[in-house]
Design a protein around this motif. Structure first.
Motif, short mmCIF file in Angstrom:
data_model
loop_
_atom_site.label_atom_id
_atom_site.label_comp_id
_atom_site.label_asym_id
_atom_site.label_seq_id
_atom_site.Cartn_x
_atom_site.Cartn_y
_atom_site.Cartn_z
N SER A 23 0.84 -1.21 0.00
CA SER A 23 0.00 0.00 0.00
C SER A 23 0.87 1.25 0.00
O SER A 23 2.09 1.19 0.15
N ASN B 296 -3.32 4.97 -2.07
CA ASN B 296 -3.55 3.52 -1.97
C ASN B 296 -3.57 3.12 -0.49
O ASN B 296 -2.54 3.06 0.16
N ASN C 243 -4.78 0.21 0.64
CA ASN C 243 -5.11 -1.23 0.69
C ASN C 243 -4.76 -1.86 2.03
O ASN C 243 -3.68 -1.65 2.58
#
Length: 294
Positions: free
Chosen positions: A177, A282, A284
């Motif tokens: 990430s 990002n 994630n």
């Protein structure tokens, strides 16, 4: 961390404010909910071994929204079973919010709540001091391993509390990430290991692999709008920057070199994409599920 930089957790009200903004700007809770609705039921199906009571420990449960969603899935999979739920949470405000949520939600009479206002390491000491023999069928540690001195030892301790067929569920940011990239690049400047670790699922998986522990893992795609971080003096942007760096008043206290380097990296394709004039980070997450053999 350089002495001029103070950790965000030193100012609880600013931390809570920046955390709330993070939740508003990110799909963090939504991606967890998708996982809870679609994947968790199968994971929880095999716990409990037909017992009339299932023991659960929530470590760093926060205000309890995610906990109650998981308990609801557990109840659907094991109707008629009572749940003994140990809640471990050091923030009195979050614990209060959790209790309010429980009082407002009907149909939770199958759950017995034990409230532990303590950190996970205090809970570990408390458990050992009482020489508890109780074992847990399901333990979850969501976004909390950043705040322990030794994440690997913490995982090992809670794994040792699992019953046969028990599951330990860990959610952290993925090593791939934007957080992983940020911490990899600025670990020495941003990670104050007295207070928090820049730990990702990559670290936990390599520890489990070297210990020969089997696990499943699932990526939870998530993103976060950080556009305001690039508007000098924007109040929301400054809160988000504090949250991303875990530094109190980052844009006012970081050196110009560190500040420009962090902002450049946050905008870099390794961390974010730009879409319709917005900068999307990002965020994630990854789930790791450790199974206790039967």
């Amino acid at each position: 961390m350089a002495s001029s930089l103070k950790s965000l957790v030193h100012d609880d009200s600013r931390y809570q404010k920046s955390f709330q903004l993070f939740l508003e700007r990110s799909s963090e809770h939504q991606c967890m909910r998708d996982f809870i609705q679609n994947i968790l039921p199968d994971i929880l199906a095999s716990i409990g071994d037909g017992k009339s009571q299932i023991n659960v420990i929530g470590v760093g449960s926060g205000a309890g929204e995610i906990d109650l969603e998981m308990l609801s899935v557990l109840h659907l999979k094991h109707p008629g079973v009572t749940v003994d739920n140990e809640v471990v949470e050091p923030s009195s405000q979050q614990l209060h919010n959790y209790k309010v949520l429980v009082s407002q939600k009907p149909g939770l009479d199958y759950i017995n709540f034990t409230w532990n206002k303590m950190t996970s390491s205090e809970f570990e000491q408390h458990w050992k001091a009482k020489t508890m023999t109780k074992k847990a069928d399901f333990i979850h540690m969501i976004q909390m391993l950043y705040y322990v001195k030794d994440p690997e030892a913490t995982v090992s301790f809670f794994q040792s509390l699992l019953n046969k067929n028990g599951k330990l569920l860990i959610i952290l940011v993925s090593g791939e990430s934007g957080w992983g990239r940020l911490w990899q690049t600025y670990r020495s400047e941003l990670c104050n290991t007295e207070i928090s670790q820049c730990v990702t699922t990559k670290d936990i998986k390599s520890f489990l692999d070297s210990s020969g522990v089997s696990y499943q893992n699932y990526i939870l795609p998530s993103q976060m709008d950080i556009t305001e971080c690039f508007s000098e003096g924007d109040e929301k942007g400054e809160l988000l920057l504090d949250f991303l760096t875990e530094v109190l008043d980052f844009s006012k206290t970081a050196s110009p070199k560190l500040k420009s380097g962090v902002l450049e990296l946050l905008r870099h394709p390794d961390c974010s994409i730009e879409s319709s004039g917005r900068v999307i980070f990002n965020n994630n997450l990854e789930v790791i599920v450790i199974n206790q053999p039967s």
